[in-house]
Each structure stands twice: as structure tokens, then as C-alpha cells.
Design a protein around this motif. Structure first.
Motif, mmCIF file in Angstrom:
data_model
loop_
_atom_site.group_PDB
_atom_site.id
_atom_site.type_symbol
_atom_site.label_atom_id
_atom_site.label_comp_id
_atom_site.label_asym_id
_atom_site.label_seq_id
_atom_site.Cartn_x
_atom_site.Cartn_y
_atom_site.Cartn_z
ATOM 1 N N PRO A 117 15.586 11.705 7.371
ATOM 2 C CA PRO A 117 15.314 11.263 8.746
ATOM 3 C C PRO A 117 15.030 9.761 8.755
ATOM 4 C CG PRO A 117 13.879 13.112 8.120
ATOM 5 C CD PRO A 117 14.588 12.664 6.883
ATOM 6 N N ARG A 142 10.613 6.016 12.124
ATOM 7 C CA ARG A 142 10.471 5.430 13.464
ATOM 8 C C ARG A 142 9.121 4.752 13.652
ATOM 9 N NH1 ARG A 142 12.078 10.049 15.673
ATOM 10 N NH2 ARG A 142 14.311 10.414 15.605
ATOM 11 N N ARG A 147 4.356 9.713 3.113
ATOM 12 C CA ARG A 147 4.489 8.567 4.010
ATOM 13 C C ARG A 147 4.373 7.242 3.260
ATOM 14 N NH1 ARG A 147 0.790 11.639 8.201
ATOM 15 N NH2 ARG A 147 0.287 12.499 6.155
ATOM 16 N N ASP A 154 7.090 6.751 8.716
ATOM 17 C CA ASP A 154 7.095 8.132 9.198
ATOM 18 C C ASP A 154 8.225 8.288 10.209
ATOM 19 O OD1 ASP A 154 4.592 10.457 9.397
ATOM 20 O OD2 ASP A 154 6.234 10.552 10.854
ATOM 21 N N PRO A 155 8.910 9.426 10.176
ATOM 22 C CA PRO A 155 9.968 9.624 11.174
ATOM 23 C C PRO A 155 9.430 9.807 12.590
ATOM 24 C CG PRO A 155 9.748 11.579 9.781
ATOM 25 C CD PRO A 155 8.856 10.525 9.203
ATOM 26 N N HIS A 156 8.166 10.168 12.718
ATOM 27 C CA HIS A 156 7.580 10.355 14.040
ATOM 28 C C HIS A 156 7.253 8.982 14.633
ATOM 29 C CE1 HIS A 156 5.195 12.102 17.244
ATOM 30 N NE2 HIS A 156 5.557 13.307 16.819
#
Lengths: 471, 471
Positions: A218, A221, A250, A290-292
């Protein structure tokens, strides 16, 4: 060996004359490594454009008994892609095999040909909303085939692994010209020996990798980057353990930077700026990602740093507050090699030891080198999270340095003996090539060298693939 | 071969008579696989207690020209650790090599001998505040040497990788009795061919693994588990991609469960309880975990599930609200094999395809099997995140089932041909052993089989290591 002219005629028949280079003006760039340390010679440089053409070239060379040197972006650091000076071999450039053959977002994979640049692969991944995490200084010009053949590393290995861990399948032209299609995009496959592992990191001595199935992730973001001043390398190791325990995967970079390395950047790189009031003896660059999009990384890192300050492991820290500051902090780390180049020649080591033994290694190596050469300048930095240091040495004064450089093998002996004693590696991420063949013979056990020779003899019985490299 | 009695005398001299078992009452448990599908025979079962003793045993066998069958916890599913019936070999049990030789929290590694159970390794990691993430049903009795030799997988591969990815170094006794010490604890080491990769997954056909350096991770301190009803397998694949994009590596399990699998558990396992109002055609068990104690996983998962419900991919979901509920949900997944055993015999397949091709494979295989055997019962479940399915077939009625089982090879042909056409693997995590040797010959290319045979001949030229397995 049969008539070289007949082989050249055969190759010209196979590829067309514009793909068979013999004029010095055309071959020169292929026959010298990019640092200019190795100069080779070859019957010709050929530029096939497909796996079928590579296969035909290898068959022709094998029939003629002529050695083959595969080459990608020619950005290697150990002379692994430069032919020997005997002029007997054919250099096969893979750069025209540069298609992304397929992408698969649901499977988190893409299939890239060997001649794709690393940057092109990163872009293809981005094009389907994914990350290909390998990242290194040469990414604009190095090629995937070379990354595979040297098992490339870089700054994000602690999170995503080396090139080996990022590869699910390979297509390889074997030394007899047959094509092994191992382009499987599977996370689990236990059907016999895992043959791809042989070719990854083999520096082209067992066959020519023509394509690979690569793993994607991923896209991050959110990101948080900080520059830390730490008490000493032991404190850095302890901080690494604690940060992992709360940030987990992370944690995407944990780079140690010694004071001399930082000072060279501040001195030679325009706009480089000290991120803390004084240059620390030891700094660490930390990155979380982190992808979030809303992962709360800044607050996680801030509260971690606050408690580390209280414990005394951490002396000071600054968290990047903007994209520009983040880039500035990363530039301090990424420009070390460039700054060193400007400063002048140094004796370089690309070594690894278990992370727990980094502090001891730094202390012992520093003592031994300073005892032998008082005032020696030690530029140490690297991927602490992987136990991988770039450990480079010079004399501060140019006139002394030439004499020091002349004693490279004595310096290597001190450094590599200590690495070996700590259970480490004399080539963590750059490979062996021509540069470290002698050192390999010295530090590998007889049993291990025997096993490596057996494998080489089994896969390339006539010894035609990239002779004079590794073994 | 020289006199077997002379070899037994030599082994008794080396190990003591209590470590050389020949009485049937003592050898029986070693000579049958745990599912009772393979029955072998051996000159003796020997139980060395150290790498030196293993080396001496192998030297003695090599001198006598006697084949060697290494065995760990004897929990394999393909007969890889059961000797052939010819009674010519010596079975070497590694179970007495069961020391944790070292732990290193800062380097995130430990060194375990081959005979340590997986559970013992997990406990040793826990003892220094770390996680060894490999986890599978047999973990109380399977041993690390077997996990390495079969490249074991399990439910957390999508986050942590297979045994191969969890291994940094090996110690191996070679077929001539020499010991290769490759016990390096390094994340980066590019010094020639990566020999450990040869022995991992080789099922003891190239040497005997006696110890390994294993990678450790931070311990998870928060977890969130949910049971999902999804529209169909394609919806499950889409949810997987979306969940990864927001949860990243926190996604530690994503298990697909078909309705028949769930129903078998509800029928046969005491206290199993349907987590949703009706049994869904397709369910998914999802687990997120994080080393941070306060990672907000429940809220992350809840908001993800809410938006998935809105999009129609998700039909229903329940989030475990307590440790007990979490265990209940996991038990539904983990008891499928047990429930199948109670139900009766079935034709099992351990297959993988690219994740993106799972829905197509399930549809096509279902169609083909139902056309050939109307009413066939398909029990499909597994590690969707890795593209790995356990795909098991039976007839609902016992009297029909015997006739169906007799047609195993026809069933295998349908399933494995479709797996092969989808670029998949006929053995995702269980290996080849004796069970799938024929299938391997069918589905591997001639080039790949040749390469495998060359490697075997190079490392074990006399063919003494675990004959009749894989090749």
C-alpha cells in the motif's frame, strides 16, 4: 574457442548490426564502471530487445565457447558488470528489455523486465495505487536486473526487506540459452527447491535474469520524520528497540549518522542546515509512515521522543513540521556520499553486523584505527535498523591521505577482521564483483566456498557466465 | 553398501545403544506418518544430541553408502519424513537437538536448534519480549527443523512471510558429514550465493538442518477480530485490497471460509456458534494487530466495515467485543480441519493462485467438479491474503464417498489443471514429500526439473539424503 568473427557475424544476423557494437566510441560507456575504477574489454557489446533475443545470443556464445557479461544500468560499486580486460567476452546489455509486462493491484504484484529502471518500476506501481518500496540513490538509472543480481538494499530494508524479499518470481536465460520461466506471482509455493533464490544476488554468474514478478505494498499516506541527537550508538540501539515496540512496521527508516558525516554535508552541500543547535556526536534520522492518511504519526513520535528525552537516551530532537523540513532532514542523510566525493578519496566499507553489536564494533574499530593512524577521520553512517554501516576512512589533510590510501589493504584488514569477529558481513549491500573477490576467499569458510563452487559448476558447468566475479 | 550390522555397531559406538533404536516397538512411531498414510522401514532410528553427533552419524552412513532420512516432529502432511519401505535407510531424529542456543533482543533474533518445537521457540521469543510469528495447528509438536525443511506457512504469512522469510541463518550437516556454519544473524549480507535458501524447503534432500537464526518481531499489544459475511469471493478480494490500504501491515489475518466449511464446524465442534444470524455463503475472518497498546484498532476496523457495508461488498459483520468472543471467532476457523476429520475422508488440495485469480478459480473449479459429480461437496477455506486455499472435496453421503475417493486422481487432475492454468501452485504450504512427486513431474517444466536435479546432484552427488522425496 571458435572464430570470434564468425560469432560476431552470427550475433549481427540475430540482432541486426545496430545492436552489435564494436567501435570504441560506442562500447566505451559499457566497458568502464561508473566510478571509473574498472576498465574492461569485450569482443562486442550486444543489445537484445527480448528474452528470445537474449536466449539466442547466449546460445550463440555458448556454441562458440565465449564468456558472457550481463549488464544493467552499470551503476554497481564492485565492478560486477564490467568485463575482464582480456577482451574475450560478449557484454550483453539488458537495457532494451524495459517493458512493464503486467500489473495486478489485487495481487499486489507487477512483472517488470530486467532493463526497467528502478524509478520506472516505482512509477508503474504508483500508477495502480501501490508502492514498490526499494529506494536507493541510483534509482533513476539503475535497472531491476542489476537490483536483482546484487540483491539491492537501501534505506527501507528494515521495513520491506531487500530485493530478495521483494521478488516472487523470475525469468532467467540459463548459461546454455534455455529460458527458465519462473514468473510465478505466488506468496506461498512449496514445490521443490526455490530456484529464484539462486539467481538473486548471483551477480550474473549463473544466468541472465530477464524479468521478475515484484511485490507491491500500500502507498504510505502519512509520514513523520525526525532528527535525533543521541547519547551514543548504544543509546541509538536502545531507542530502535523501544520505537519498534510501539510503532511496529510503521518504522520505515532508522539511519545513524556520525558527526564527521554530518559535518561533511554541512560543509559541501549548498543549503544544508544543522537541524539542532550543535552538531551531535551521533545523530539518528527516523521516519514513520502509514498507509492511513490520518494515522497520528506525529503525536506517536512526539510522545515517544518525550519519554526518551526523560530517560536520557535522547539528548535532543527535532520533528519535521512541513514537507520542506522533512525533505531537508532527508537531504542531510542522502547527501553524505556526494559530500564525501567532493571532499576527496576515502577507503570505504559496506559492512553489517548484528544490530546489538554495532556499538561494540564502532568502539573497537575506532580504537584500532586511531592507534594505527592517529587523527584518522572516520565517517560512519548507515542503516542502523539493519545493522548495516557505511564505514569510510580518510586523513583530514590531502597530503597525508595519499599515503593513507596506499595502505588500503592494511585498513581493510583491521575493519574486516573486526566485522568478521562480530559475526558480520564484509559486503552488506553492494555485492562482491571484482572488488571483494580476495576478501571473500579470506573470510568465507572452506565448506561455504566449496558449496558455492558446486552450485556454480552445476548451473554453469563451462564457466561462461560473468567470469572473474564473486568466485 | 557395506555390512548393515557394521554400520549399526558404528552408530552404537558413536551414540550409545539407547540412542540407536531397532526394536519395532521403539521405531514404529518414527516409521509411520501421523496421519497413518505412509509406513516406512529403516535399519535403525538414531537420536543424536548435538551437531557433532549428527555430523558423525552422517559420516558413518556416507562411508557405508546408506541413505539418511531426517525427521523432526513427524507432523508433515506429505510423507516427507517417512522412509521408503525398502528398509535400507537410517532415520535420524533431530528431536534431541532442542536447545535455544542464544537470544538477542536488540538484534531481534534467536538461535534455535532443529529439534525445538515451534511452541518452544514462540515461548523463548516471548521470554525476551518479542514475537516469533510463525503459527500453525501442529505448533505444540512440530519442530523448527521440519518447519524450515517444508518452509512452513500458516495464518500470518500475509504479514510476516513464510518460514523462509523468518530465517536469517542456518547450520547444516552436509551429505558428506561436514558442517556448514551459516548461523549469521544479519539482515543484509551480499557475499555470494545465499546458500541457506537451498536448504529451506528442500525437505531434507540436500542436508540436515541442525540450527537456525530466526527473526523476531515486536509483540502485538492490541488486536481486533471480526467475522464478515461477504457477497462473494470477488468482494472478499476487493475488501482485502481496501483494508490493506488503510490498515497496512496491521492486517495480520484474512481468512476466507466457504459455507460448507463453516457448517461442518457448527455440526461437529462442541460450543461452536454461528456469529451472524445466518450462515453466509462466504465468510471472512479478519484480524488486525499492533504492538502499540492503544492503537485504536477497533475503531479503525469499525469505520472500515461501516463503509464496506454501504458499498455492498459486505453483507454483515460482527466485531469481537471481548477476548472470549475473539477466541470463539478464531475457533470457527481453526476447527475446520478437525471437523472435516470427524465428518470423514475427503480429497484435499493445498493450492495457491495469485490473489486476483481466486474468484475465477473457485467459479471454474466448482463448475467443472459439479459437472463431473453432481452434488459434490466443496469445502473451501484458507489464507485468502496469500492466495492459498485448502480446497477439499467429498460426497455428502458416506456410501457414495468411497466410490468418489477411489477417483482421487481424476479429481486432482481437474483441480490441479485449473490451478496450473491460473499460474498457481499444487502445493502452497505442505511441500511435496512422497505424496506429490508424480504431480510435480507433471506440472513443472523440463527446464525447472533439470535445474532441480542439477542442484541435487551437486550438493548430494551420491543421492543419500532422503531418497524418494520431491524428485
Amino acid at each position: 574457442m571458435s572464430d570470434p568473427q564468425a560469432l560476431l557475424a552470427r550475433l549481427t544476423h540475430l540482432l541486426g548490426s545496430e545492436r552489435v557494437l564494436t567501435a570504441e566510441s560506442e562500447t566505451q560507456a559499457y566497458l568502464t564502471d561508473w566510478r571509473g575504477r574498472y576498465r574492461g574489454s569485450a569482443l562486442a557489446v550486444v543489445r537484445p530487445g527480448s528474452v528470445e533475443e537474449v536466449s539466442a545470443v547466449v546460445q550463440a556464445c555458448a556454441a562458440a565457447g565465449v564468456p558472457i557479461v550481463p549488464q544493467g544500468g552499470n551503476t554497481g560499486l564492485c565492478g560486477g558488470a564490467t568485463p575482464l580486460a582480456d577482451g574475450r567476452s560478449i557484454l550483453v546489455s539488458l537495457s532494451r528489455l524495459n517493458r512493464i509486462r503486467a500489473t495486478d493491484a489485487d495481487n499486489n504484484t507487477l512483472v517488470a523486465e530486467a532493463g526497467c529502471t528502478l524509478a520506472a518500476v516505482q512509477q508503474a506501481a504508483e500508477g495502480i495505487g501501490r508502492l514498490f518500496p526499494l529506494s536507493l540513490a541510483a534509482e533513476g538509472s539503475c535497472e531491476i536486473g542489476g537490483n536483482l543480481s546484487t540483491n539491492a538494499g537501501g534505506v527501507h530494508v528494515l521495513r520491506y526487506g531487500n530485493m530478495r524479499e521483494l521478488t516472487l518470481g523470475l525469468e532467467v536465460v540459463l548459461p546454455d540459452g534455455r529460458v527458465w520461466d519462473g514468473l510465478r506471482g505466488l506468496r506461498k509455493d512449496n514445490t521443490g527447491y526455490d530456484l529464484k533464490q539462486l539467481f538473486i544476488g548471483a551477480e550474473g554468474t549463473l544466468g541472465i535474469i530477464t524479468a521478475a514478478v515484484l511485490k507491491l505494498y500500500p502507498q504510505p499516506r502519512s509520514r513523520s520524520v525526525a532528527w535525533l541527537a543521541v547519547r551514543d550508538p548504544q543509546a541509538a540501539v536502545e531507542l530502535l528497540g523501544r520505537l519498534r515496540a510501539c510503532a511496529g512496521e510503521r518504522l520505515s527508516a532508522f539511519e545513524l549518522v556520525g558527526r564527521s558525516a554530518l559535518e561533511l554535508v554541512l560543509q559541501h552541500i549548498p543549503n544544508a542546515r544543522l537541524p539542532l543547535p550543535a552538531a551531535p556526536e551521533w545523530s539518528v534520522l527516523v521516519e514513520l509512515s502509514d498507509p492511513h492518511a490520518d494515522a497520528g504519526l506525529d503525536s506517536l513520535l512526539t510522545s515517544f521522543l518525550e519519554s526518551a528525552l526523560e530517560s536520557g537516551l535522547l539528548l535532543d530532537a527535532t520533528l519535521a513540521g512541513s514537507l520542506a523540513q522533512r525533505a531537508e532532514l532527508w537531504a542531510l542523510r542522502e547527501n553524505i556520499s556526494e559530500a564525501q566525493k567532493i571532499e576527496g578519496f576515502s577507503i570505504k566499507h559496506d559492512i553489517s553486523v548484528p544490530v546489538s553489536r554495532i556499538p561494540g564494533f564502532l568502539a573497537e574499530a575506532g580504537r584500532a584505527l586511531r592507534a594505527a593512524w592517529p587523527g584518522v577521520r572516520i565517517v560512519a553512517f548507515g542503516h542502523l535498523g539493519d545493522g548495516n554501516l557505511h564505514y569510510n576512512l580518510s586523513r583530514p589533510a590531502a597530503e597525508d591521505n595519499d599515503a593513507f590510501i596506499a595502505r588500503t589493504s592494511e585498513v581493510n584488514r583491521i575493519v574486516h577482521d573486526l566485522v568478521d569477529a562480530a559475526g558480520g558481513s564484509i559486503s552488506a549491500e553492494h555485492g562482491i564483483g571484482q572488488l571483494k573477490r580476495g576478501e571473500l576467499q579470506r573470510y568465507k569458510s572452506g565448506v561455504e566456498l566449496d558449496l558455492m563452487r558446486s552450485i556454480k559448476a552445476a548451473v554453469d558447468p563451462r564457466g561462461l557466465m560473468n567470469p572473474g566475479k564473486i568466485l
